[in-house]
Design a protein around this motif. Structure first.
Motif, PDB file in Angstrom:
ATOM      1  N   PHE A 174       3.114 -12.472  -8.046  1.00 34.36           N
ATOM      2  CA  PHE A 174       2.665 -11.123  -7.789  1.00 34.36           C
ATOM      3  C   PHE A 174       2.168 -10.739  -6.466  1.00 34.36           C
ATOM      4  N   GLY A 175       1.660 -11.709  -5.640  1.00 38.67           N
ATOM      5  CA  GLY A 175       1.321 -11.383  -4.400  1.00 38.67           C
ATOM      6  C   GLY A 175       2.327 -10.782  -3.407  1.00 38.67           C
ATOM      7  N   PHE A 176       3.242 -11.515  -3.551  1.00 37.13           N
ATOM      8  CA  PHE A 176       4.300 -11.260  -2.435  1.00 37.13           C
ATOM      9  C   PHE A 176       5.206 -10.017  -2.819  1.00 37.13           C
ATOM     10  N   PRO A 177       5.431  -9.796  -4.247  1.00 34.84           N
ATOM     11  CA  PRO A 177       6.275  -8.597  -4.618  1.00 34.84           C
ATOM     12  C   PRO A 177       5.164  -7.291  -4.428  1.00 34.84           C
ATOM     13  N   ILE A 178       3.773  -7.374  -4.684  1.00 30.82           N
ATOM     14  CA  ILE A 178       2.832  -6.337  -4.579  1.00 30.82           C
ATOM     15  C   ILE A 178       2.895  -6.091  -2.804  1.00 30.82           C
ATOM     16  N   LEU A 179       2.910  -6.960  -2.098  1.00 32.37           N
ATOM     17  CA  LEU A 179       2.658  -6.578  -0.820  1.00 32.37           C
ATOM     18  C   LEU A 179       4.146  -5.808  -0.398  1.00 32.37           C
ATOM     19  N   MET A 180       5.103  -6.240  -0.632  1.00 32.43           N
ATOM     20  CA  MET A 180       6.352  -5.550  -0.477  1.00 32.43           C
ATOM     21  C   MET A 180       6.539  -4.109  -0.820  1.00 32.43           C
ATOM     22  N   PHE A 181       6.138  -3.905  -2.256  1.00 30.20           N
ATOM     23  CA  PHE A 181       5.845  -2.716  -2.631  1.00 30.20           C
ATOM     24  C   PHE A 181       4.957  -1.683  -1.658  1.00 30.20           C
ATOM     25  N   LEU A 182       3.931  -2.312  -1.718  1.00 22.02           N
ATOM     26  CA  LEU A 182       3.056  -1.399  -0.700  1.00 22.02           C
ATOM     27  C   LEU A 182       3.434  -1.103   0.789  1.00 22.02           C
ATOM     28  N   PHE A 183       4.189  -2.190   1.444  1.00 22.27           N
ATOM     29  CA  PHE A 183       4.828  -2.047   2.776  1.00 22.27           C
ATOM     30  C   PHE A 183       5.756  -0.892   2.569  1.00 22.27           C
ATOM     31  N   LEU A 184       6.839  -1.129   1.689  1.00 23.44           N
ATOM     32  CA  LEU A 184       8.003  -0.087   1.585  1.00 23.44           C
ATOM     33  C   LEU A 184       7.370   1.157   1.367  1.00 23.44           C
ATOM     34  N   TRP A 185       6.443   1.357   0.338  1.00 27.31           N
ATOM     35  CA  TRP A 185       5.781   2.641   0.233  1.00 27.31           C
ATOM     36  C   TRP A 185       5.199   3.144   1.359  1.00 27.31           C
ATOM     37  N   SER A 186       4.399   2.425   2.089  1.00 26.33           N
ATOM     38  CA  SER A 186       3.796   2.816   3.216  1.00 26.33           C
ATOM     39  C   SER A 186       4.772   3.489   4.261  1.00 26.33           C
ATOM     40  N   GLN A 187       5.664   2.796   4.299  1.00 24.79           N
ATOM     41  CA  GLN A 187       6.929   3.382   5.292  1.00 24.79           C
ATOM     42  C   GLN A 187       7.530   4.267   4.980  1.00 24.79           C
ATOM     43  N   ILE A 188       7.932   4.487   3.723  1.00 24.32           N
ATOM     44  CA  ILE A 188       8.789   5.884   3.252  1.00 24.32           C
ATOM     45  C   ILE A 188       7.791   7.049   3.454  1.00 24.32           C
ATOM     46  N   VAL A 189       6.598   6.830   3.287  1.00 26.63           N
ATOM     47  CA  VAL A 189       5.401   7.912   3.566  1.00 26.63           C
ATOM     48  C   VAL A 189       5.318   8.048   5.244  1.00 26.63           C
ATOM     49  N   ALA A 190       5.523   6.949   5.955  1.00 23.57           N
ATOM     50  CA  ALA A 190       5.242   6.988   7.366  1.00 23.57           C
ATOM     51  C   ALA A 190       6.448   7.716   8.233  1.00 23.57           C
ATOM     52  N   LEU A 191       7.542   7.515   7.321  1.00 21.52           N
ATOM     53  CA  LEU A 191       8.874   7.928   8.222  1.00 21.52           C
ATOM     54  C   LEU A 191       9.311   8.888   7.458  1.00 21.52           C
ATOM     55  N   GLU A 192       8.549   9.616   6.790  1.00 18.76           N
ATOM     56  CA  GLU A 192       9.025  10.957   6.122  1.00 18.76           C
ATOM     57  C   GLU A 192       9.668  12.022   6.895  1.00 18.76           C
ATOM     58  N   ARG A 193       9.233  12.175   8.116  1.00 17.79           N
ATOM     59  CA  ARG A 193       9.788  13.155   8.855  1.00 17.79           C
ATOM     60  C   ARG A 193      11.305  12.992   9.497  1.00 17.79           C
ATOM     61  N   TYR A 194      11.633  11.451   8.918  1.00 15.90           N
ATOM     62  CA  TYR A 194      13.352  11.118   9.530  1.00 15.90           C
ATOM     63  C   TYR A 194      14.196  11.168   8.473  1.00 15.90           C
ATOM     64  N   THR A 195      13.612  11.598   7.027  1.00 19.69           N
ATOM     65  CA  THR A 195      14.323  11.705   5.999  1.00 19.69           C
ATOM     66  C   THR A 195      15.153  13.090   6.082  1.00 19.69           C
ATOM     67  N   GLU A 196      16.201  12.910   5.639  1.00 11.96           N
ATOM     68  CA  GLU A 196      17.324  13.995   5.718  1.00 11.96           C
ATOM     69  C   GLU A 196      17.439  14.894   4.255  1.00 11.96           C
ATOM     70  N   ILE A 197      17.314  16.061   4.286  1.00 16.05           N
ATOM     71  CA  ILE A 197      17.374  17.026   3.117  1.00 16.05           C
ATOM     72  C   ILE A 197      18.701  17.594   3.074  1.00 16.05           C
ATOM     73  N   ASP A 198      19.477  17.376   2.165  1.00 16.85           N
ATOM     74  CA  ASP A 198      20.769  18.162   1.823  1.00 16.85           C
ATOM     75  C   ASP A 198      20.505  19.635   1.611  1.00 16.85           C
ATOM     76  N   GLU A 199      21.245  20.325   2.625  1.00 15.84           N
ATOM     77  CA  GLU A 199      21.107  21.930   2.696  1.00 15.84           C
ATOM     78  C   GLU A 199      22.104  22.284   1.435  1.00 15.84           C
ATOM     79  N   PRO A 200      21.742  23.250   0.747  1.00 17.00           N
ATOM     80  CA  PRO A 200      22.363  23.684  -0.519  1.00 17.00           C
ATOM     81  C   PRO A 200      23.808  24.385   0.138  1.00 17.00           C
TER      82      PRO A 200
END
Length: 201
Positions: A174-200
């Motif tokens: 439980f501990g390591f998987p939860i830490l991994m999930f929280l880390f990845l979630w926090s990074q996705i939020v923190a790096l949101e400005r780098y995400t690329e949105i496909d233009e129609p």
């Protein structure tokens, strides 16, 4: 070219998370028991480890049949479980299975580090289809994840060397998987400005 197979996301989660949870349940049921085979005594932890290996392989086999593919990470993890599970049983020493987690995290950190040295993000190679992101974002995430994997490897060494088997099993499940999930979630939020949105088009 074959179309990728779709799978119910709930079933996918069951196949991926089910084996570790079953290991946890089995361990709790037999942790205080001692089993004798061929004149050799085995603890409940070692027997639970031996049961876990085929459970994991069956789950991965079903996942492969349903999706037509397995990730490199899944294949490598399965190999490490089989290899260190075998060593655990052969030498009748639970330390091998506990060290497996350290080696897996250290290996991932080493692979990502090699990519960083070469100015590349191997993480992007694996995950770019799931998360469209600019190269700068991938490099940042790769550097942070490398450090995170190193921290997890060190943490696992501290846990299994200084704490009880019960504590290690709970943290591993439980501990390591939860830490991994929280880390990845926090990074996705923190790096949101780098995400690329496909233009129609």
């Amino acid at each position: 070219m074959d179309e990728p197979k779709t799978i119910n996301p709930i079933l996918k989660q069951v196949l991926e998370l089910g084996p570790p949870l079953l290991f946890f349940v089995i361990y709790l049921r037999i942790r205080d028991d001692v089993f004798t085979w061929g004149g050799v005594e085995y603890t409940g932890f070692i027997v639970a480890t031996l049961i876990f290996v085929p459970i994991l392989l069956i789950a991965m086999g079903i996942l492969w049949i349903l999706t037509g593919k397995l990730s490199r990470m899944q294949i490598f993890t399965a190999f490490m479980v089989i290899f260190f599970g075998g060593l655990t049983a052969w030498f009748n020493d639970e330390r091998f299975f506990k060290m497996k987690t350290t080696i897996v995290y250290a290996f991932f950190a080493a692979i990502l580090s090699i990519g960083l040295i070469r100015g590349q993000s191997y993480l992007a190679y694996v995950m770019s289809e799931m998360i469209p992101m600019k190269q700068e974002g991938w490099m940042l995430l790769t550097r942070r994840l490398t450090v995170f994997f190193i921290c997890l490897a060190v943490a696992n060494e501290i846990v299994w060397r200084t704490m009880s088997t019960d504590a290690w099993v709970k943290i591993e499940t439980f501990g390591f998987p939860i830490l991994m999930f929280l880390f990845l979630w926090s990074q996705i939020v923190a790096l949101e400005r780098y995400t690329e949105i496909d233009e129609p088009k």
